[in-house]
Scaffold this active site. Structure first.
Site, PDB file in Angstrom:
ATOM      1  N   PHE A  38       0.849  -1.184   0.000  1.00  0.00           N
ATOM      2  CA  PHE A  38       0.000   0.000   0.000  1.00  0.00           C
ATOM      3  C   PHE A  38       0.888   1.239   0.000  1.00  0.00           C
ATOM      4  CE2 PHE A  38      -2.457  -3.503   1.385  1.00  0.00           C
ATOM      5  CZ  PHE A  38      -3.717  -3.279   0.887  1.00  0.00           C
ATOM      6  N   VAL A  76       2.751  -1.526   4.344  1.00  0.00           N
ATOM      7  CA  VAL A  76       2.371  -0.130   4.168  1.00  0.00           C
ATOM      8  C   VAL A  76       3.668   0.668   4.050  1.00  0.00           C
ATOM      9  CG1 VAL A  76       1.207   1.838   5.234  1.00  0.00           C
ATOM     10  CG2 VAL A  76       0.257  -0.460   5.491  1.00  0.00           C
ATOM     11  N   CYS A  77       3.803   1.432   2.998  1.00  0.00           N
ATOM     12  CA  CYS A  77       5.013   2.227   2.798  1.00  0.00           C
ATOM     13  C   CYS A  77       5.176   3.206   3.950  1.00  0.00           C
ATOM     14  CB  CYS A  77       4.943   2.982   1.478  1.00  0.00           C
ATOM     15  SG  CYS A  77       6.356   4.074   1.223  1.00  0.00           S
ATOM     16  N   ILE A  78       6.301   3.128   4.641  1.00  0.00           N
ATOM     17  CA  ILE A  78       6.504   3.940   5.835  1.00  0.00           C
ATOM     18  C   ILE A  78       6.551   5.434   5.522  1.00  0.00           C
ATOM     19  CG2 ILE A  78       9.011   3.675   5.845  1.00  0.00           C
ATOM     20  CD1 ILE A  78       8.736   3.583   8.978  1.00  0.00           C
ATOM     21  N   ALA A  81       3.063   6.572   4.714  1.00  0.00           N
ATOM     22  CA  ALA A  81       2.225   6.473   5.910  1.00  0.00           C
ATOM     23  C   ALA A  81       2.512   7.614   6.884  1.00  0.00           C
ATOM     24  CB  ALA A  81       2.435   5.127   6.591  1.00  0.00           C
TER      25      ALA A  81
END
Length: 130
Positions: A38, A76-78, A81
């Site tokens: 994501f 989830v792409c840090i 995010a």
């Protein structure tokens, strides 16, 4: 066949719903999902604070349930995010924020996870990109 799926659209967008239905169909047909990644506004799908109106399908909750039941790797792409306020306990503490809103089984990690998934998969399919 092995698939890596990248979701760039938020849960309320049609592209996120299409990505979810595609992922469900992949597994139903006996294929494998190497990783769900994501990115950009797609990270909103992982937030525990997304609330849908009663007359709409709660795609964020459907993603969560699907990932848990299928025991999928959901990254989830840090960077995306953090920029959008989607934080796990560790990052909320690191940045002094009052709460985390990224529940398990979602995991924060870097963009390299998408690259790795693309290398391990036969196909990379993305939804909602620019």
């Amino acid at each position: 066949m092995k698939f890596a799926i990248a979701v760039f659209a938020p849960a309320h967008a049609p592209a996120s719903r299409r990505a979810l239905r595609f992922a469900q169909a992949v597994l139903a047909e006996g294929h494998e999902i190497v990783r769900l990644f994501f990115y950009q506004d797609g990270v909103h799908s992982a937030s525990a604070n997304v609330v849908f109106p009663q007359d709409e399908s709660d795609i964020a909750a459907q993603w969560h349930t699907f990932i848990q039941q299928a025991q999928l790797d959901a990254v989830v792409c840090i960077a995306a995010a953090l920029r959008r306020g989607v934080l796990d306990e560790q990052e909320a503490g690191r940045y002094g924020r009052p709460a985390a809103n990224l529940p398990e089984p979602w995991v924060l990690s870097g963009l390299g996870q998408l690259h790795e998934a693309a290398q391990a998969a036969d196909r990379l399919v993305s939804f909602g990109g620019v």
